[in-house]
Write a protein that holds these residues in place. Structure first.
Motif, short mmCIF file in Angstrom:
data_model
loop_
_atom_site.label_atom_id
_atom_site.label_comp_id
_atom_site.label_asym_id
_atom_site.label_seq_id
_atom_site.Cartn_x
_atom_site.Cartn_y
_atom_site.Cartn_z
N ILE A 99 0.61 -1.16 0.32
CA ILE A 99 -0.20 -0.10 0.06
C ILE A 99 1.15 1.31 -0.37
O ILE A 99 2.43 1.43 0.63
CB ILE A 99 -0.79 -0.23 1.09
N CYS A 100 0.46 2.65 -0.51
CA CYS A 100 1.14 3.25 -0.34
C CYS A 100 1.42 4.11 0.73
O CYS A 100 0.03 4.44 1.51
CB CYS A 100 0.72 4.47 -1.69
N ARG A 101 2.38 4.56 1.32
CA ARG A 101 2.52 5.12 2.21
C ARG A 101 2.67 6.44 2.43
O ARG A 101 2.84 7.83 1.44
CB ARG A 101 3.45 4.82 3.66
N GLY A 102 3.58 7.49 3.75
CA GLY A 102 4.13 8.64 2.93
C GLY A 102 4.96 8.53 2.44
O GLY A 102 5.96 7.52 1.69
N GLN A 103 5.95 10.01 2.15
CA GLN A 103 7.07 10.05 0.64
C GLN A 103 8.27 9.77 1.45
O GLN A 103 9.05 9.19 0.92
CB GLN A 103 6.65 11.83 0.19
N ASN A 104 8.07 9.71 2.48
CA ASN A 104 10.10 9.07 2.73
C ASN A 104 9.55 8.14 2.45
O ASN A 104 11.04 7.50 3.62
CB ASN A 104 9.97 9.50 4.60
N TYR A 105 9.61 6.75 2.34
CA TYR A 105 9.11 5.58 1.80
C TYR A 105 9.24 5.31 1.19
O TYR A 105 10.23 3.94 0.77
CB TYR A 105 7.52 4.83 2.39
N PHE A 106 8.97 6.09 -0.09
CA PHE A 106 9.61 6.09 -0.96
C PHE A 106 11.27 5.45 -1.24
O PHE A 106 12.39 6.99 -1.00
CB PHE A 106 9.20 6.80 -2.56
N SER A 107 12.12 4.79 -1.50
CA SER A 107 13.33 4.16 -1.54
C SER A 107 13.78 4.58 -2.80
O SER A 107 15.67 4.35 -2.99
CB SER A 107 13.84 3.38 -0.10
N SER A 108 14.02 4.29 -3.65
CA SER A 108 13.90 3.67 -5.45
C SER A 108 14.26 5.05 -5.99
O SER A 108 12.01 4.75 -6.00
CB SER A 108 14.00 2.57 -5.44
N TRP A 109 14.56 5.95 -6.97
CA TRP A 109 13.63 6.76 -7.53
C TRP A 109 14.93 7.06 -9.01
O TRP A 109 15.54 6.33 -9.35
CB TRP A 109 14.54 8.55 -6.79
N GLY A 110 14.12 8.10 -9.58
CA GLY A 110 14.16 7.99 -11.35
C GLY A 110 15.53 9.61 -11.12
O GLY A 110 15.07 10.10 -9.88
N ARG A 111 15.81 9.61 -12.37
CA ARG A 111 16.58 10.32 -12.66
C ARG A 111 16.00 11.91 -12.78
O ARG A 111 16.03 12.80 -12.70
CB ARG A 111 17.76 10.64 -13.16
N GLY A 112 14.64 11.83 -13.27
CA GLY A 112 13.98 12.78 -14.05
C GLY A 112 13.16 13.02 -14.87
O GLY A 112 14.22 12.22 -16.28
N THR A 113 12.15 13.10 -15.63
CA THR A 113 11.78 13.60 -16.62
C THR A 113 11.23 15.01 -16.89
O THR A 113 10.33 15.12 -16.39
CB THR A 113 11.44 12.50 -17.25
N GLN A 114 12.14 15.58 -17.86
CA GLN A 114 11.53 17.38 -18.04
C GLN A 114 9.37 17.47 -18.61
O GLN A 114 9.96 16.97 -19.88
CB GLN A 114 12.61 18.16 -18.07
N VAL A 115 8.89 18.51 -17.85
CA VAL A 115 7.70 19.08 -18.61
C VAL A 115 7.79 19.70 -19.16
O VAL A 115 7.24 20.37 -17.32
CB VAL A 115 6.29 18.06 -17.74
N THR A 116 7.29 20.42 -19.75
CA THR A 116 7.45 22.01 -20.48
C THR A 116 5.94 22.17 -20.34
O THR A 116 6.04 21.75 -21.72
CB THR A 116 8.53 22.67 -20.76
N VAL A 117 5.06 23.30 -19.95
CA VAL A 117 3.63 22.88 -20.49
C VAL A 117 4.03 25.26 -20.44
O VAL A 117 4.08 25.89 -19.90
CB VAL A 117 2.58 23.44 -19.33
N SER A 118 3.88 24.86 -22.28
CA SER A 118 3.99 27.00 -22.37
C SER A 118 2.82 27.01 -22.10
O SER A 118 1.47 26.75 -22.91
CB SER A 118 4.69 27.24 -24.01
N SER A 119 2.58 29.09 -21.94
CA SER A 119 0.87 29.57 -21.67
C SER A 119 1.37 29.90 -23.51
O SER A 119 1.64 30.03 -24.57
CB SER A 119 1.57 30.59 -21.21
#
Length: 123
Positions: free
Chosen positions: A103-123
């Protein structure tokens, strides 16, 4: 060390759509809670959505009705479908997993992370 990998980010105009993908190499995600987080410059990291072992999902209020998180356990992927994107959705998006709970718990329990992907939304 489990390494997650995100893909699918990009630049879109307001109202556009993107689908982010998250997978893990050499690790099966199906038993984990997996979450999508985002962080914009100068702002704190925010949990956007998560999905647990039974496919129960939760969303931040700011994305409800626009974003959908899903998982494909055969392909070992978790997705974030983002529709009706707004400039305030601009951020680096990360996926993360909690290996210790179905089950999903608090943010501190997430132990493995990716490096991220950028999302940019233009106005």
């Amino acid at each position: 060390q489990v390494q997650l990998m995100e893909s699918g980010g990009g630049s879109v105009p307001t109202g556009g759509s993107l689908t982010l993908s998250c997978t893990a190499s050499g690790y099966v995600l199906r038993y984990d809670c997996v979450g999508w987080f985002r962080q914009a410059p100068g702002k704190e990291r925010e949990r956007v959505a998560d999905i647990d072992n039974s496919r129960t999902t939760t969303y931040a209020e700011s994305v409800k009705g626009r974003f959908t998180i899903s998982r494909d356990n055969v392909k070992n992927f978790v997705y974030l479908q983002m529709n009706s994107l707004k400039p305030e959705d601009t951020a680096m998006y990360y996926c993360a997993s909690d290996h210790s709970s179905i089950i999903c718990r608090g943010q501190n329990y997430f132990s493995s992370w990716g490096r991220g992907t950028q999302v940019t939304v233009s106005s």
